[in-house]
Design an enzyme around this catalytic site. Structure first.
Site, PDB file in Angstrom:
ATOM      1  N   GLY A 178      -5.113   5.159  17.237  1.00  0.00           N
ATOM      2  CA  GLY A 178      -4.627   6.373  16.579  1.00  0.00           C
ATOM      3  C   GLY A 178      -3.116   6.445  16.464  1.00  0.00           C
ATOM      4  N   GLY A 205      -3.225  -1.068  18.147  1.00  0.00           N
ATOM      5  CA  GLY A 205      -3.440  -1.291  16.706  1.00  0.00           C
ATOM      6  C   GLY A 205      -2.621  -0.322  15.884  1.00  0.00           C
ATOM      7  N   ASP A 235       0.204   5.641  15.362  1.00  0.00           N
ATOM      8  CA  ASP A 235       0.826   4.845  14.305  1.00  0.00           C
ATOM      9  C   ASP A 235       2.128   5.481  13.819  1.00  0.00           C
ATOM     10  OD1 ASP A 235      -0.255   7.068  13.136  1.00  0.00           O
ATOM     11  OD2 ASP A 235      -1.445   5.989  11.632  1.00  0.00           O
ATOM     12  N   LYS A 268       3.505   9.900  18.653  1.00  0.00           N
ATOM     13  CA  LYS A 268       2.067   9.996  18.949  1.00  0.00           C
ATOM     14  C   LYS A 268       1.750   9.251  20.245  1.00  0.00           C
ATOM     15  CE  LYS A 268      -0.257  10.417  14.460  1.00  0.00           C
ATOM     16  NZ  LYS A 268      -1.101   9.646  13.540  1.00  0.00           N
ATOM     17  N   LYS A 298       0.873  -1.169   0.000  1.00  0.00           N
ATOM     18  CA  LYS A 298       0.000   0.000   0.000  1.00  0.00           C
ATOM     19  C   LYS A 298       0.912   1.222   0.000  1.00  0.00           C
ATOM     20  CE  LYS A 298      -2.390   1.805   3.599  1.00  0.00           C
ATOM     21  NZ  LYS A 298      -3.498   2.057   4.535  1.00  0.00           N
TER      22      LYS A 298
HETATM   23  P1  NAD Z   1      -9.097  13.071  11.394  1.00  0.00           P
HETATM   24  O1  NAD Z   1      -8.133  14.127  10.981  1.00  0.00           O
HETATM   25  O2  NAD Z   1     -10.364  12.939  10.656  1.00  0.00           O
HETATM   26  O3  NAD Z   1      -9.457  13.237  12.961  1.00  0.00           O
HETATM   27  C1  NAD Z   1      -8.441  13.514  13.911  1.00  0.00           C
HETATM   28  C2  NAD Z   1      -8.938  13.208  15.310  1.00  0.00           C
HETATM   29  O4  NAD Z   1      -7.875  13.490  16.230  1.00  0.00           O
HETATM   30  C3  NAD Z   1     -10.107  14.092  15.731  1.00  0.00           C
HETATM   31  O5  NAD Z   1     -10.891  13.380  16.664  1.00  0.00           O
HETATM   32  C4  NAD Z   1      -9.408  15.256  16.401  1.00  0.00           C
HETATM   33  O6  NAD Z   1     -10.235  15.976  17.300  1.00  0.00           O
HETATM   34  C5  NAD Z   1      -8.304  14.512  17.139  1.00  0.00           C
HETATM   35  N1  NAD Z   1      -7.194  15.388  17.482  1.00  0.00           N
HETATM   36  C6  NAD Z   1      -6.531  16.225  16.675  1.00  0.00           C
HETATM   37  N2  NAD Z   1      -5.557  16.862  17.354  1.00  0.00           N
HETATM   38  C7  NAD Z   1      -5.621  16.412  18.630  1.00  0.00           C
HETATM   39  C8  NAD Z   1      -4.886  16.682  19.818  1.00  0.00           C
HETATM   40  N3  NAD Z   1      -3.889  17.557  19.828  1.00  0.00           N
HETATM   41  N4  NAD Z   1      -5.217  16.005  20.932  1.00  0.00           N
HETATM   42  C9  NAD Z   1      -6.215  15.093  20.938  1.00  0.00           C
HETATM   43  N5  NAD Z   1      -6.954  14.793  19.851  1.00  0.00           N
HETATM   44  C10 NAD Z   1      -6.659  15.455  18.717  1.00  0.00           C
HETATM   45  O7  NAD Z   1      -8.253  11.721  11.360  1.00  0.00           O
HETATM   46  P2  NAD Z   1      -8.769  10.225  11.193  1.00  0.00           P
HETATM   47  O8  NAD Z   1      -8.748   9.865   9.751  1.00  0.00           O
HETATM   48  O9  NAD Z   1     -10.007  10.004  11.968  1.00  0.00           O
HETATM   49  O10 NAD Z   1      -7.549   9.434  11.857  1.00  0.00           O
HETATM   50  C11 NAD Z   1      -7.330   9.533  13.250  1.00  0.00           C
HETATM   51  C12 NAD Z   1      -5.970   8.948  13.576  1.00  0.00           C
HETATM   52  O11 NAD Z   1      -5.953   7.569  13.278  1.00  0.00           O
HETATM   53  C13 NAD Z   1      -4.805   9.561  12.803  1.00  0.00           C
HETATM   54  O12 NAD Z   1      -3.777   9.848  13.729  1.00  0.00           O
HETATM   55  C14 NAD Z   1      -4.365   8.471  11.859  1.00  0.00           C
HETATM   56  O13 NAD Z   1      -2.986   8.516  11.576  1.00  0.00           O
HETATM   57  C15 NAD Z   1      -4.727   7.241  12.661  1.00  0.00           C
HETATM   58  N6  NAD Z   1      -4.912   6.034  11.853  1.00  0.00           N
HETATM   59  C16 NAD Z   1      -4.421   4.874  12.333  1.00  0.00           C
HETATM   60  C17 NAD Z   1      -4.572   3.702  11.597  1.00  0.00           C
HETATM   61  C18 NAD Z   1      -4.049   2.397  12.144  1.00  0.00           C
HETATM   62  O14 NAD Z   1      -4.052   1.411  11.435  1.00  0.00           O
HETATM   63  N7  NAD Z   1      -3.646   2.342  13.379  1.00  0.00           N
HETATM   64  C19 NAD Z   1      -5.247   3.726  10.379  1.00  0.00           C
HETATM   65  C20 NAD Z   1      -5.814   4.929   9.948  1.00  0.00           C
HETATM   66  C21 NAD Z   1      -5.630   6.091  10.690  1.00  0.00           C
END
Ligand code: NAD
Length: 321
Positions: free
Chosen positions: A220, A292, A222, A226, A67
């Site tokens: 979140g 995760g 990853d 973070k 990917k």
């Molecule tokens: P998004 O940009 O739509 O939402 C971001 C979220 O994080 C919101 O709830 C926002 O309020 C919160 N946020 C932003 N800054 C913050 C801070 N300083 N303190 C606390 N919360 C804060 O993003 P998304 O697409 O929903 O993705 C969320 C997270 O998940 C991202 O960090 C992304 O990298 C991660 N992610 C992880 C995987 C995985 O496999 N583990 C896969 C996809 C996304």
């Protein structure tokens, strides 16, 4: 070579099929039949973009590929999704390219499937209250997948940006569940299962806020730096993950490991639980935490499932290549 465009993905793969594909590949990883290659993720010095590759091979399903994509913060202003990704699958017998598959919806589905797999295998059977931390794009997918795993009676949620909370309320309503926005003290005291899906770089949830017996799916974190929960909470929990190497370096456990509160050897691959090689939760009072981190094999597993469905239904575009 087949092409399965992004727009076709939603009509092909269900969350249930994504769950099955992810559960199977976690099991294959743990039994040594599937492995991920090292991840590459770089700030490319253009458009503030982060770009990279996640790749691997599953000897059981023969899913081979990568990917590729990342995060373009300026995309929203152009009417595009900030996260962009595409999966390329290769024929494991010849090395020829097999398919190009849109990866955006698949990323959300496979990430939600991963936390749902953890809830299935680790949460208390009598879990009634689902706690959500995060209200961004992924959060709705997470909630929809989570509620299928237990008889939840209520969803409670917290978000750093309160103006985003309506997404959680609307998703809960769609699922026929009451929703209440709460502070973190109440969230930790009342939730039986907590899913965190934010881009936070500081611990949001503190150890003292979480009651015994909770299952947490920290989704979140990853990337190096973070963090969603206090390292002391990771130390108190029995930690499970998709891949230990990612958990200790880019996952939620990175901080507890750096502080000497956990070691790689303490962290259990969720695949070991799926395969019956680890008992999983050992008591109703134990805190289980799924870290995760997101592995390439998850992407390949759902892309392979989509490709099979697209070919079966005649919607895969066959291109001479
Ligand atoms: P998004 O940009 O739509 O939402 C971001 C979220 O994080 C919101 O709830 C926002 O309020 C919160 N946020 C932003 N800054 C913050 C801070 N300083 N303190 C606390 N919360 C804060 O993003 P998304 O697409 O929903 O993705 C969320 C997270 O998940 C991202 O960090 C992304 O990298 C991660 N992610 C992880 C995987 C995985 O496999 N583990 C896969 C996809 C996304």
């Amino acid at each position: 070579m087949f092409i399965v465009p992004e727009a076709a993905i939603g009509g092909l793969i269900t969350p249930e099929a994504s769950f099955d594909a992810v559960e199977a590949v976690f099991a294959a990883m743990s039994s040594g039949k599937a492995y991920n290659f090292p991840v590459i993720r770089e700030a490319i010095g253009h458009g503030d973009a982060l770009y990279g590759f996640k790749s691997g091979f599953d000897r059981e399903s023969l899913a081979l590929g990568l990917k590729s994509g990342g995060y373009w913060p300026g995309n929203a202003a152009k009417g595009l999704t900030n996260h962009q990704s595409t999966v390329i699958l290769f024929d494991a017998d010849t090395g020829r390219v097999k398919a190009l598959v849109g990866g955006n919806l698949l990323t959300a589905l496979r990430t939600a499937a991963a936390s749902a797999v953890s809830i299935k295998h680790l949460a208390r059977k009598d879990s009634k209250v689902l706690g959500m931390i995060g209200a961004g794009h992924q959060s709705a997918f997470q909630m929809r997948a989570a509620v299928k795993q237990r008889d939840f009676e209520k969803v409670i949620g917290w978000n750093f940006h309160p103006e985003m909370l309506p997404r959680l309320a609307e998703t809960a309503e769609e699922l026929g569940l009451p929703f209440e926005a709460v502070d973190l003290d109440r969230l930790g005291a009342e939730a039986d299962v907590i899913v965190s899906i934010t881009s936070s770089f500081d611990a949001i949830l503190k150890d003292a806020q979480v009651k015994d017996g909770t299952h947490l799916a920290c989704m979140g974190t990853d990337t190096k730096g973070k963090q969603e929960v206090e390292a002391a909470l990771v130390a108190r929990a029995t930690v499970f993950t998709d891949e230990v190497a990612q958990s200790t370096t880019i996952g939620e456990a990175q901080h507890a490991v750096a502080q000497g509160l956990k070691q790689a050897g303490d962290i259990v691959e969720i695949g070991a639980v799926i395969n019956g090689d680890h008992p999983g939760r050992s008591s109703d009072g134990e805190i289980t935490l799924f870290d995760g981190t997101g592995v390439g094999l998850q992407d390949l597993a759902v892309a392979q499932a989509v490709l099979d469905l697209a070919i079966e239904r005649g919607v895969a575009q066959d291109v001479a290549f």
